[in-house]
Design an enzyme around this catalytic site. Sequence first.
Site, PDB file in Angstrom:
ATOM      1  N   GLU A 128     -17.053  -4.166  25.018  1.00  0.00           N
ATOM      2  CA  GLU A 128     -16.175  -5.340  25.096  1.00  0.00           C
ATOM      3  C   GLU A 128     -14.956  -5.234  24.190  1.00  0.00           C
ATOM      4  O   GLU A 128     -13.887  -5.747  24.515  1.00  0.00           O
ATOM      5  CB  GLU A 128     -16.962  -6.607  24.764  1.00  0.00           C
ATOM      6  CG  GLU A 128     -17.981  -7.015  25.829  1.00  0.00           C
ATOM      7  CD  GLU A 128     -19.339  -6.358  25.656  1.00  0.00           C
ATOM      8  OE1 GLU A 128     -20.225  -6.628  26.491  1.00  0.00           O
ATOM      9  OE2 GLU A 128     -19.506  -5.574  24.695  1.00  0.00           O
TER      10      GLU A 128
ATOM     11  N   LYS B  48      -3.801  11.195  -0.680  1.00  0.00           N
ATOM     12  CA  LYS B  48      -3.367   9.823  -0.921  1.00  0.00           C
ATOM     13  C   LYS B  48      -2.487   9.798  -2.166  1.00  0.00           C
ATOM     14  O   LYS B  48      -2.850  10.358  -3.210  1.00  0.00           O
ATOM     15  CB  LYS B  48      -4.581   8.916  -1.092  1.00  0.00           C
ATOM     16  CG  LYS B  48      -4.277   7.434  -0.983  1.00  0.00           C
ATOM     17  CD  LYS B  48      -5.570   6.650  -0.820  1.00  0.00           C
ATOM     18  CE  LYS B  48      -5.295   5.180  -0.572  1.00  0.00           C
ATOM     19  NZ  LYS B  48      -6.541   4.447  -0.268  1.00  0.00           N
TER      20      LYS B  48
ATOM     21  N   HIS C  36       0.831  -1.200   0.000  1.00  0.00           N
ATOM     22  CA  HIS C  36       0.000   0.000   0.000  1.00  0.00           C
ATOM     23  C   HIS C  36       0.868   1.255   0.000  1.00  0.00           C
ATOM     24  O   HIS C  36       0.910   2.002   0.995  1.00  0.00           O
ATOM     25  CB  HIS C  36      -0.920   0.005   1.225  1.00  0.00           C
ATOM     26  CG  HIS C  36      -1.935  -1.088   1.234  1.00  0.00           C
ATOM     27  ND1 HIS C  36      -1.609  -2.387   1.548  1.00  0.00           N
ATOM     28  CD2 HIS C  36      -3.277  -1.078   0.963  1.00  0.00           C
ATOM     29  CE1 HIS C  36      -2.708  -3.136   1.476  1.00  0.00           C
ATOM     30  NE2 HIS C  36      -3.722  -2.371   1.123  1.00  0.00           N
TER      31      HIS C  36
END
Length: 620
Positions: free
Chosen positions: A356, A239, A29
């Site tokens: 959680e 990007k 990437h």
Amino acid sequence: MTDRQQLKELGQQLRVDAVRAADAAGSGHPTSSMSAADLMAVLASEHLQYDFDSPEHSGNDHLIFSKGHASPLLYSLYKACGVISDDELLRYRRLGSPLEGHPTPRLPWVDVATGSLGQGLPVGAGVALAGAELDRLPYRVWVLCGDSELAEGSVWEAMEYAGQSGLANLTAILDVNRLGQRGPTRHGWDLDAYRRRVEAFGWHTIEVDGHDVAEIDSAYRRARETADGPTAIIARTVKGAGVGEVADQEGAHGKPLADAGRAVAELGGRRDLRIEVARPESGGVYQRPGGSRVDLPTFAVGDKAATRDAFGRAVSAVGAARPDTVVLDGEVADSTRAKFFAEQHPDRFFEFYIAEQQMIAAAVGLQVRGWTPYAATFAAFLTRAYDFIRMAAVSRADINLVGSHAGVAIGEDGPSQMGLEDMAALRAVHNSVVLHPADANCAARLTAGMAEHDGVSYLRTMRGATPVLYGPDEGFEIGGSKVLRSSTDDRVTVVGAGVTVHEALAAADRLAEEGIGVRVVDAYSVKPVDAPTLRAAAAETGRVITVEDHWPEGGLGDAVLDVFADTRSMPRTMKLAVTGMPASATPAEQLREAGIDSGAVEAAVRGILRQEREPAAAGG
């Protein structure tokens, strides 16, 4: 301070090396790495405090790449810091290289594995919690997040927890590059949308141009000076920045650049700048103080006690003997009995409410700093955090999980509260341990034993009280079992765990009155299971019945069957488990309806013996 031009050049170097690494690997990437290059160049040069020669130094800052797919950037940063060579960088993603596609602790400077998006910030909050409340050291936690992962609920669990806890030593760096894997992200470059959300959870925010090194440097300084809560630096980036072919272009995600040579040239060519990362000013390398002998609670044989009660009292005893012990709760401490630890060691008890994922992530973060965490909730609710448990194993994390209210035996609350898939889920975790004690003394011993075990350990406890079977001096090893009924005349072996051990014993005693010998094995260690004992029992009785308060897939029955998968002789086997969807009923009614009570075990023994007689009679 490094001059601005040098910082800009360093950012370009990180881009070049990210492009080169992905090109050498043929995957990776690079564009996601290029957007955050300036953010990391300034951080490492001006603000990070880290001794790369001593990764275990207690004063080191922690840098977590929550956007783990930007690993080419992280490895390029390590090269700039002088800890990996260019040759090593170009072995990225190759067999045997520690420079994996997403970072893991195979590299000593990586705290936790990342790549499953939305996990870095929750784990970072756990590391920051350790610094603020336990270590009392001034290290900082820096977490690089991508904008795509900000859609994950776990990020916002972390935002709320860190904001409510005032973790001023935590800085989230939000790389808002507008593009995800398949197109624009939810909010694109709307930095104000991110600011409103982050501030709503009690964070300070700073918006910056993520390619302006002066703005970035100022933001980091402000974050370091903020003493009343965490800071999020919301950086607008591009990007693929620096290479026109891919900059802010869709379709370039997760692949090397088409012409790496041309991209490197456009970025100004290769460089060999070095970063002198500041070393921490405080702390050092030390071992956490060792514990004394654990004075575990004991329970009298024949009395009744719940294994959840035994866990709560045992973990409190472990906490008294071991100052590294911490307990994490998901707002069910009264039910799991973690409340006993909270009463005795309130400074090492942490409440995460009904979150959680954050609870498990914090356990992983705390163990990064050398603490020994026990995270307790209902067995059923651990499924919400399963991805964090899975990634804990990838992180080589040492965490202890406790799931109470297991199985249909909880009774009237019904199926939403019943852990019926937990053993299968935890057995599937790499290098995990799964324990399901049948009585209180066993539960207490196993609670203490978990603290000494590496990896992910899971203790399954029961809501109801059961008879105490073992004396207080009985030993229980991980990987062991106990044979509770045995004779030379045994014709069937029944293997149970938890409540079904008691049902098996009742059935065996009734059958013994009729001269039918039944061996009963308490397989309290479901993973690793006690293969030698099971093989010996099968060889001597020829027949094995497993009985469990769990779905038939992946639990005790499958663990036992795995023992015989690589043997030449397979015993005749039968598996009793919960097969129908339960509804509200009393515990006794639940066991009967599920077909796992003593009557069902007795019928199964008769049935397996009858199956062998009937073919012979028909052939006669």
